[in-house]
Design a protein around this motif. Structure first.
Motif, mmCIF file in Angstrom:
data_model
loop_
_atom_site.group_PDB
_atom_site.id
_atom_site.type_symbol
_atom_site.label_atom_id
_atom_site.label_comp_id
_atom_site.label_asym_id
_atom_site.label_seq_id
_atom_site.Cartn_x
_atom_site.Cartn_y
_atom_site.Cartn_z
ATOM 1 N N ILE A 89 -5.399 -3.384 -7.080
ATOM 2 C CA ILE A 89 -4.575 -3.292 -5.869
ATOM 3 C C ILE A 89 -5.161 -4.192 -4.780
ATOM 4 O O ILE A 89 -4.444 -4.829 -4.020
ATOM 5 C CB ILE A 89 -4.468 -1.824 -5.392
ATOM 6 C CG1 ILE A 89 -3.741 -0.985 -6.448
ATOM 7 C CG2 ILE A 89 -3.743 -1.736 -4.073
ATOM 8 C CD1 ILE A 89 -2.333 -1.426 -6.723
ATOM 9 N N ASN A 90 -6.509 -4.252 -4.720
ATOM 10 C CA ASN A 90 -7.132 -5.182 -3.766
ATOM 11 C C ASN A 90 -6.697 -6.604 -4.048
ATOM 12 O O ASN A 90 -6.411 -7.385 -3.137
ATOM 13 C CB ASN A 90 -8.653 -5.103 -3.858
ATOM 14 C CG ASN A 90 -9.183 -3.810 -3.302
ATOM 15 O OD1 ASN A 90 -8.515 -3.168 -2.507
ATOM 16 N ND2 ASN A 90 -10.359 -3.418 -3.730
ATOM 17 N N VAL A 137 -8.895 3.958 -4.483
ATOM 18 C CA VAL A 137 -9.023 2.515 -4.313
ATOM 19 C C VAL A 137 -9.165 1.873 -5.693
ATOM 20 O O VAL A 137 -9.927 2.335 -6.520
ATOM 21 C CB VAL A 137 -10.252 2.193 -3.447
ATOM 22 C CG1 VAL A 137 -10.403 0.700 -3.289
ATOM 23 C CG2 VAL A 137 -10.122 2.858 -2.097
ATOM 24 N N SER A 138 -8.408 0.825 -5.950
ATOM 25 C CA SER A 138 -8.523 0.146 -7.234
ATOM 26 C C SER A 138 -8.608 -1.360 -7.014
ATOM 27 O O SER A 138 -7.904 -1.910 -6.176
ATOM 28 C CB SER A 138 -7.330 0.503 -8.117
ATOM 29 O OG SER A 138 -6.617 -0.650 -8.477
ATOM 30 N N LEU A 187 -1.402 -10.970 1.252
ATOM 31 C CA LEU A 187 -1.887 -11.408 2.562
ATOM 32 C C LEU A 187 -1.901 -12.926 2.635
ATOM 33 O O LEU A 187 -1.486 -13.517 3.636
ATOM 34 C CB LEU A 187 -3.290 -10.858 2.824
ATOM 35 C CG LEU A 187 -3.394 -9.338 2.990
ATOM 36 C CD1 LEU A 187 -4.857 -8.907 3.030
ATOM 37 C CD2 LEU A 187 -2.688 -8.894 4.249
ATOM 38 N N ILE A 206 -0.651 -2.021 3.009
ATOM 39 C CA ILE A 206 -1.940 -2.581 2.622
ATOM 40 C C ILE A 206 -2.960 -2.440 3.743
ATOM 41 O O ILE A 206 -4.128 -2.159 3.511
ATOM 42 C CB ILE A 206 -1.770 -4.059 2.201
ATOM 43 C CG1 ILE A 206 -1.051 -4.095 0.855
ATOM 44 C CG2 ILE A 206 -3.102 -4.773 2.120
ATOM 45 C CD1 ILE A 206 -0.609 -5.461 0.443
ATOM 46 N N TYR A 246 -9.452 -7.715 12.133
ATOM 47 C CA TYR A 246 -9.562 -8.473 10.886
ATOM 48 C C TYR A 246 -10.579 -7.943 9.892
ATOM 49 O O TYR A 246 -10.478 -8.244 8.701
ATOM 50 C CB TYR A 246 -9.826 -9.948 11.193
ATOM 51 C CG TYR A 246 -8.559 -10.648 11.605
ATOM 52 C CD1 TYR A 246 -7.690 -11.150 10.654
ATOM 53 C CD2 TYR A 246 -8.196 -10.749 12.938
ATOM 54 C CE1 TYR A 246 -6.495 -11.741 11.018
ATOM 55 C CE2 TYR A 246 -7.003 -11.334 13.314
ATOM 56 C CZ TYR A 246 -6.169 -11.839 12.344
ATOM 57 O OH TYR A 246 -4.977 -12.421 12.706
ATOM 58 N N MET A 288 -13.499 -7.470 -1.565
ATOM 59 C CA MET A 288 -13.651 -6.547 -2.684
ATOM 60 C C MET A 288 -12.804 -6.931 -3.885
ATOM 61 O O MET A 288 -13.107 -6.533 -5.004
ATOM 62 C CB MET A 288 -13.317 -5.132 -2.227
ATOM 63 C CG MET A 288 -14.430 -4.521 -1.409
ATOM 64 S SD MET A 288 -14.230 -2.763 -1.113
ATOM 65 C CE MET A 288 -12.486 -2.561 -1.119
ATOM 66 N N PRO A 307 -11.099 -4.979 8.387
ATOM 67 C CA PRO A 307 -10.569 -4.288 7.196
ATOM 68 C C PRO A 307 -9.915 -5.239 6.209
ATOM 69 O O PRO A 307 -10.084 -5.103 4.993
ATOM 70 C CB PRO A 307 -9.546 -3.314 7.783
ATOM 71 C CG PRO A 307 -9.930 -3.132 9.193
ATOM 72 C CD PRO A 307 -10.527 -4.427 9.620
ATOM 73 N N ILE A 308 -9.206 -6.248 6.741
ATOM 74 C CA ILE A 308 -8.498 -7.183 5.865
ATOM 75 C C ILE A 308 -9.498 -8.050 5.103
ATOM 76 O O ILE A 308 -9.360 -8.280 3.901
ATOM 77 C CB ILE A 308 -7.534 -8.056 6.706
ATOM 78 C CG1 ILE A 308 -6.455 -7.168 7.340
ATOM 79 C CG2 ILE A 308 -6.908 -9.140 5.857
ATOM 80 C CD1 ILE A 308 -5.541 -7.895 8.292
ATOM 81 N N TYR A 327 -4.084 1.049 3.623
ATOM 82 C CA TYR A 327 -4.890 1.217 2.415
ATOM 83 C C TYR A 327 -6.286 0.641 2.606
ATOM 84 O O TYR A 327 -7.272 1.206 2.110
ATOM 85 C CB TYR A 327 -4.145 0.540 1.259
ATOM 86 C CG TYR A 327 -4.968 0.187 0.066
ATOM 87 C CD1 TYR A 327 -5.430 1.178 -0.806
ATOM 88 C CD2 TYR A 327 -5.285 -1.135 -0.221
ATOM 89 C CE1 TYR A 327 -6.178 0.851 -1.906
ATOM 90 C CE2 TYR A 327 -6.029 -1.474 -1.328
ATOM 91 C CZ TYR A 327 -6.486 -0.486 -2.169
ATOM 92 O OH TYR A 327 -7.225 -0.816 -3.253
ATOM 93 N N ILE A 384 -12.684 -7.325 4.409
ATOM 94 C CA ILE A 384 -13.407 -6.502 3.431
ATOM 95 C C ILE A 384 -12.536 -6.273 2.193
ATOM 96 O O ILE A 384 -13.000 -6.377 1.053
ATOM 97 C CB ILE A 384 -13.829 -5.162 4.078
ATOM 98 C CG1 ILE A 384 -14.967 -5.427 5.075
ATOM 99 C CG2 ILE A 384 -14.268 -4.168 3.012
ATOM 100 C CD1 ILE A 384 -15.276 -4.259 5.975
ATOM 101 N N LEU A 385 -11.260 -6.010 2.425
ATOM 102 C CA LEU A 385 -10.323 -5.809 1.316
ATOM 103 C C LEU A 385 -10.275 -7.045 0.418
ATOM 104 O O LEU A 385 -10.368 -6.950 -0.814
ATOM 105 C CB LEU A 385 -8.934 -5.521 1.880
ATOM 106 C CG LEU A 385 -7.799 -5.358 0.882
ATOM 107 C CD1 LEU A 385 -7.878 -3.998 0.226
ATOM 108 C CD2 LEU A 385 -6.467 -5.530 1.566
ATOM 109 N N SER A 419 -3.102 -7.132 -3.071
ATOM 110 C CA SER A 419 -3.016 -7.126 -1.605
ATOM 111 C C SER A 419 -3.464 -8.465 -1.043
ATOM 112 O O SER A 419 -2.848 -9.006 -0.132
ATOM 113 C CB SER A 419 -3.895 -6.019 -1.029
ATOM 114 O OG SER A 419 -3.538 -4.786 -1.575
ATOM 115 N N VAL A 463 -16.479 0.548 -4.868
ATOM 116 C CA VAL A 463 -16.474 -0.052 -3.542
ATOM 117 C C VAL A 463 -17.902 -0.339 -3.088
ATOM 118 O O VAL A 463 -18.191 -1.339 -2.457
ATOM 119 C CB VAL A 463 -15.809 0.912 -2.528
ATOM 120 C CG1 VAL A 463 -15.748 0.281 -1.159
ATOM 121 C CG2 VAL A 463 -14.449 1.328 -3.018
#
Lengths: 263, 303
Positions: A233-234, A229-230, A241, B135, A21, A30, A23-24, B138, A26-27, A237, A38
């Motif tokens: 897009i975060n 990374v933009s 999610l 994702i 979890y 951000m 990475p998700i 990414y 943190i994404l 995403s 970042v």
């Protein structure tokens, strides 16, 4: 069991879930970062979400993705149901092995190969690529998954119930629709959901099967991700999610309700 | 096996999915096989067919004798494709092993948790599988970059002075595969471990086995089928993977999925790409079929 065993068990569980979890999380974090970088926290902001809703290209792709996912999941569930009925109920028929193999092959085939095959076929037949070919590609990819899910469910229900219905005068179609279908309704829902998410998520098949007029969301995301990374897009995403989390929670509740009613 | 004739209704039911699969899977695969023995040309479509649908049988026969297998020969001769195959198989093998080492203790910890917690734990562990693959891959870019989360944290903790180069390496691809495919390994191993009879372990303990011996001689051998199933579910898609090497790998990370994609879209060499695809499918399906046959034999032997 000893105390050290319990510590090891809980520690392993925590490490596993952090790996899954972090990475998700943190994404998602951000996506609320005011800074473009970042590495720098520039304060809480929802400006990337605002930018998202102004991005017409992205919204258009999201609509295409949703429409393609809805349509292809519906067709794939229907085809999967027929295929599962044939495999579960028809016994040994001629060319069963070929059918079984062809249905299951996309499960193990690299998506690039299936995409390549579909594109060559469309070009050879002179079919212009667009929304229709996108849906064809996604149905072909996802119907093996819906077949497997529905086959398992059909094998789990007792054929004697259908036989009893037929003894009482129901036609085979009536017996199937009134007796077997309600039993596998939860499996139909989860097969649909699985096909829907697979289609919504797919990049490779879409890149091969679709045309200039029908760019899907993953294709749009992919082309931007390659540039780095933009925050936008975060943000998208995180929305996706959240959407999946809602769908998962909803289906879990629906299944619980189904269990309570004894389905 | 006794094959029976189907009734009209049954035939109609079967015909609909069958026609779909024949039109959009079997026919395209045959076409790929046909393109793979064709010559590459600068045109649209970018290949010159060797066979035509109107060919008579004698024409087909004479053409078959002069069949160009150049595209297949080029696969072995051309170091790019050969290297891509070897490196794909190697990366997938290492990643499968790494996934096993991450998944096994995790699955064991879940299988040994109190019974009422297990459905919840397995649900939470499988949930990321439902979220976008693209994702999730990414998300790792932000973690692995030079100015990414991991390097920043390590520098802030004074453990390192300069960022470690992690992004755009083969190692990043392996981490990406482990992360993305973990549920495929986790679920079959969990199922195998959860189904084990605890009295077998108790019996081993009663007979004087240490915990390590119990694990190595009871738990591990009994979970063999789960490990094999999980390894296949990770290894096979990982060999043909495109997204992970493309996003996390460097220019020197060679994988067959990416090479195929480039040959098809950038170089427009459809015959070479088709030959490589057919070879890839044969390489992947052969062990699967052998394994299935061995399993059937074993079942027969038991009877």
């Amino acid at each position: 069991m000893s105390l050290s065993f319990h510590i090891a068990r809980v520690g392993t569980l925590i490490a596993g879930f952090v790996f899954l979890y972090a990475p998700i999380v943190i994404l998602a974090g951000m996506s609320f970062n005011a800074s473009r970088l970042v590495s720098v926290w520039g304060g809480f902001s929802t400006k990337w979400y605002a930018a998202l809703f102004d991005n017409e290209l992205l919204i258009a792709s999201a609509k295409i993705s949703l429409a393609a996912a809805l349509l292809s999941a519906t067709i794939a569930t229907f085809l999967g149901l027929l295929a599962a009925v044939a495999l579960a109920r028809f016994g040994a028929f001629r060319s069963r092995m070929l059918f079984f193999g062809a249905i299951h092959a996309p499960l193990v085939l690299p998506e690039v190969v299936l995409g390549l095959a579909l594109l060559s076929c469309f070009v050879a037949l002179g079919i212009g690529r667009g929304f229709a070919t996108l849906v064809i590609g996604h149905v072909t990819l996802t119907m093996c998954f819906t077949t497997v899910a529905l086959l398992a469910a059909l094998r789990g229900c007792d054929p004697a119930l259908e036989e009893a219905a037929m003894d009482l005068g129901a036609t085979p179609v009536q017996a199937f629709a009134l007796v077997a279908l309600p039993q596998i309704a939860p499996a139909m829902a989860s097969a649909f959901l699985l096909a829907f998410t697979l289609s919504l998520d797919d990049l490779v098949i879409a890149s091969f099967a679709t045309g200039p007029g029908a760019t899907t969301l993953p294709m749009r995301i992919y082309s931007q991700v390659r540039l780095g990374v933009s925050p936008q897009i975060n943000a998208i995403s995180t929305l996706l999610l959240g959407l999946v989390a809602l769908a998962l929670g909803g289906s879990a509740l629906a299944m619980q309700a189904g269990k309570r009613r004894g389905l | 096996m006794i094959e029976r004739r189907l009734s009209l209704g049954e035939r109609l039911t079967l015909a609909i999915p069958y026609l779909w699969i024949a039109a959009f899977f079997l026919a395209p695969m045959l076409l790929i096989a046909k393109i793979s023995v064709s010559q590459s040309v600068l045109a649209r479509p970018p290949y010159e067919p060797r066979f035509h649908w109107r060919d008579s049988l004698s024409e087909l026969w004479s053409k078959a004798q002069t069949l160009t297998l150049d595209n297949y020969r080029a696969l072995v001769g051309d170091s790019l494709y050969f290297d891509a195959y070897v490196s794909s198989l190697w990366i997938a093998a290492v990643a499968t092993l790494a996934t096993l080492f991450v998944a096994y203790p995790f699955a064991l910890a879940m299988a040994r948790s109190p019974r009422r917690w297990r459905p919840f734990l397995i649900g939470v562990a499988a949930a990321p599988f439902w979220t976008s693959f693209l994702i999730r891959v990414y998300a790792w870019i932000a973690l692995l970059k030079d100015e990414g989360v991991i390097n920043n944290a390590l520098i802030a903790l004074d453990l390192i002075s300069a960022p470690i180069e992690m992004f755009a390496t083969t190692g990043a691809v392996i981490v990406g595969i482990v992360y993305s495919y973990l549920p495929f390994m986790l679920l079959p191993i969990y199922a195998a471990l959860e189904g084990q009879d605890p009295s077998l372990r108790e019996a081993a303990a009663d007979l004087g086995a240490s915990p390590a011996e119990i694990f190595l001689r009871v738990t591990l051998p009994l979970s063999r089928d789960g490990v094999i199933a999980g390894a296949l579910l990770v290894f096979i898609p990982a060999v043909g993977e495109f997204v992970i090497p493309d996003l996390l790998g460097g220019s020197d990370t060679l994988m067959i999925g990416r090479t195929l994609w480039n040959d098809f879209f950038a170089n427009h060499d459809w015959p070479a790409a088709s030959a490589a695809a057919i070879a890839l499918v044969s390489i992947l399906l052969a062990p699967l079929l052998l394994w299935e046959r061995a399993r059937l034999r074993e079942e027969e032997g038991r009877r």
